[in-house]
Design a protein around this motif. Structure first.
Motif, PDB file in Angstrom:
ATOM      1  N   MET A 219     -43.896  -3.599 -70.465  1.00  0.00           N
ATOM      2  CA  MET A 219     -42.760  -3.224 -71.293  1.00  0.00           C
ATOM      3  C   MET A 219     -42.402  -1.761 -71.028  1.00  0.00           C
ATOM      4  N   THR A 220     -41.133  -1.499 -70.921  1.00  0.00           N
ATOM      5  CA  THR A 220     -40.668  -0.138 -70.714  1.00  0.00           C
ATOM      6  C   THR A 220     -40.802   0.640 -72.013  1.00  0.00           C
ATOM      7  N   LYS A 221     -41.465   1.814 -71.938  1.00  0.00           N
ATOM      8  CA  LYS A 221     -41.761   2.565 -73.161  1.00  0.00           C
ATOM      9  C   LYS A 221     -41.230   3.995 -73.165  1.00  0.00           C
ATOM     10  N   LEU A 222     -41.085   4.616 -71.996  1.00  0.00           N
ATOM     11  CA  LEU A 222     -40.714   6.027 -71.929  1.00  0.00           C
ATOM     12  C   LEU A 222     -39.476   6.211 -71.063  1.00  0.00           C
ATOM     13  N   ALA A 223     -38.774   7.329 -71.277  1.00  0.00           N
ATOM     14  CA  ALA A 223     -37.572   7.619 -70.491  1.00  0.00           C
ATOM     15  C   ALA A 223     -37.424   9.119 -70.281  1.00  0.00           C
ATOM     16  N   ILE A 224     -36.711   9.447 -69.233  1.00  0.00           N
ATOM     17  CA  ILE A 224     -36.310  10.829 -68.966  1.00  0.00           C
ATOM     18  C   ILE A 224     -34.808  10.828 -68.725  1.00  0.00           C
ATOM     19  N   TRP A 225     -34.130  11.769 -69.361  1.00  0.00           N
ATOM     20  CA  TRP A 225     -32.696  11.985 -69.200  1.00  0.00           C
ATOM     21  C   TRP A 225     -32.533  13.391 -68.629  1.00  0.00           C
ATOM     22  N   ALA A 226     -31.890  13.500 -67.469  1.00  0.00           N
ATOM     23  CA  ALA A 226     -31.671  14.810 -66.847  1.00  0.00           C
ATOM     24  C   ALA A 226     -30.183  14.984 -66.585  1.00  0.00           C
TER      25      ALA A 226
ATOM     26  N   THR B 261     -36.606   5.185 -66.501  1.00  0.00           N
ATOM     27  CA  THR B 261     -37.508   4.597 -67.485  1.00  0.00           C
ATOM     28  C   THR B 261     -38.850   4.266 -66.836  1.00  0.00           C
ATOM     29  N   PHE B 262     -39.871   4.197 -67.691  1.00  0.00           N
ATOM     30  CA  PHE B 262     -41.247   4.026 -67.231  1.00  0.00           C
ATOM     31  C   PHE B 262     -41.989   3.105 -68.187  1.00  0.00           C
ATOM     32  N   ALA B 263     -42.909   2.308 -67.634  1.00  0.00           N
ATOM     33  CA  ALA B 263     -43.697   1.405 -68.473  1.00  0.00           C
ATOM     34  C   ALA B 263     -44.676   2.169 -69.353  1.00  0.00           C
ATOM     35  N   GLY B 264     -45.102   3.336 -68.893  1.00  0.00           N
ATOM     36  CA  GLY B 264     -46.061   4.107 -69.668  1.00  0.00           C
ATOM     37  C   GLY B 264     -46.237   5.499 -69.105  1.00  0.00           C
TER      38      GLY B 264
ATOM     39  N   LEU C 103     -38.688   5.162 -75.746  1.00  0.00           N
ATOM     40  CA  LEU C 103     -37.717   4.112 -76.018  1.00  0.00           C
ATOM     41  C   LEU C 103     -38.140   3.334 -77.252  1.00  0.00           C
ATOM     42  N   ILE C 104     -37.222   3.104 -78.134  1.00  0.00           N
ATOM     43  CA  ILE C 104     -37.542   2.318 -79.320  1.00  0.00           C
ATOM     44  C   ILE C 104     -36.983   0.898 -79.217  1.00  0.00           C
ATOM     45  N   ALA C 105     -36.091   0.676 -78.263  1.00  0.00           N
ATOM     46  CA  ALA C 105     -35.586  -0.669 -77.996  1.00  0.00           C
ATOM     47  C   ALA C 105     -35.120  -0.716 -76.549  1.00  0.00           C
ATOM     48  N   HIS C 106     -35.435  -1.805 -75.878  1.00  0.00           N
ATOM     49  CA  HIS C 106     -35.044  -1.969 -74.477  1.00  0.00           C
ATOM     50  C   HIS C 106     -34.954  -3.456 -74.191  1.00  0.00           C
ATOM     51  N   THR C 107     -33.827  -3.895 -73.677  1.00  0.00           N
ATOM     52  CA  THR C 107     -33.662  -5.277 -73.292  1.00  0.00           C
ATOM     53  C   THR C 107     -33.093  -5.312 -71.880  1.00  0.00           C
ATOM     54  N   PRO C 108     -33.875  -5.787 -70.920  1.00  0.00           N
ATOM     55  CA  PRO C 108     -33.313  -5.962 -69.582  1.00  0.00           C
ATOM     56  C   PRO C 108     -32.391  -7.174 -69.577  1.00  0.00           C
ATOM     57  N   TYR C 109     -31.213  -7.006 -69.061  1.00  0.00           N
ATOM     58  CA  TYR C 109     -30.253  -8.090 -69.000  1.00  0.00           C
ATOM     59  C   TYR C 109     -30.190  -8.628 -67.590  1.00  0.00           C
ATOM     60  N   ARG C 110     -30.049  -9.909 -67.468  1.00  0.00           N
ATOM     61  CA  ARG C 110     -29.918 -10.546 -66.166  1.00  0.00           C
ATOM     62  C   ARG C 110     -28.450 -10.595 -65.796  1.00  0.00           C
TER      63      ARG C 110
END
Length: 106
Positions: free
Chosen positions: A1-8, A56-59, A94-101
């Protein structure tokens, strides 16, 4: 599950907008092939020479692999050539993440 993110965010030097765009596309190619801990990479053209990257990163391990790895070092080394100032980075959880197909447009 994707849990972390970086915005630059970054601002291209005047006249170097195309080079900045190409640079971000190359960064995407390198990350996709060399950083399995990076779960997604998004480069955005915000207009007016402004650009952003959202990763985004899984951990924590994947995030640290990215920020301490050769691709991040390359991005930092190229920054003074293409951008007016060092890029600003925001780290977040990330508090919510949904990968869309992708769906076909039949």
């Amino acid at each position: 599950m994707t849990k972390l993110a970086i915005w630059a965010t970054m601002q291209a030097k005047p006249g170097l907008e195309d080079e900045a765009r190409d640079f971000l596309k190359e960064a995407h190619r390198r990350i996709a092939s060399d950083e399995p801990g990076t779960t997604s990479f998004h480069a955005l053209d915000l207009g007016g020479g402004a650009f952003a990257i959202f990763n985004t990163f899984a951990g924590e391990a994947g995030l640290m692999e990215h920020v301490n790895g050769p691709i991040a070092a390359w991005v930092q080394a190229m920054n003074p050539e293409l951008f007016v100032a060092p890029y600003a980075i925001t780290r977040s959880e990330l508090i919510a993440h949904t990968p869309y197909r992708a769906t076909s447009a039949a």
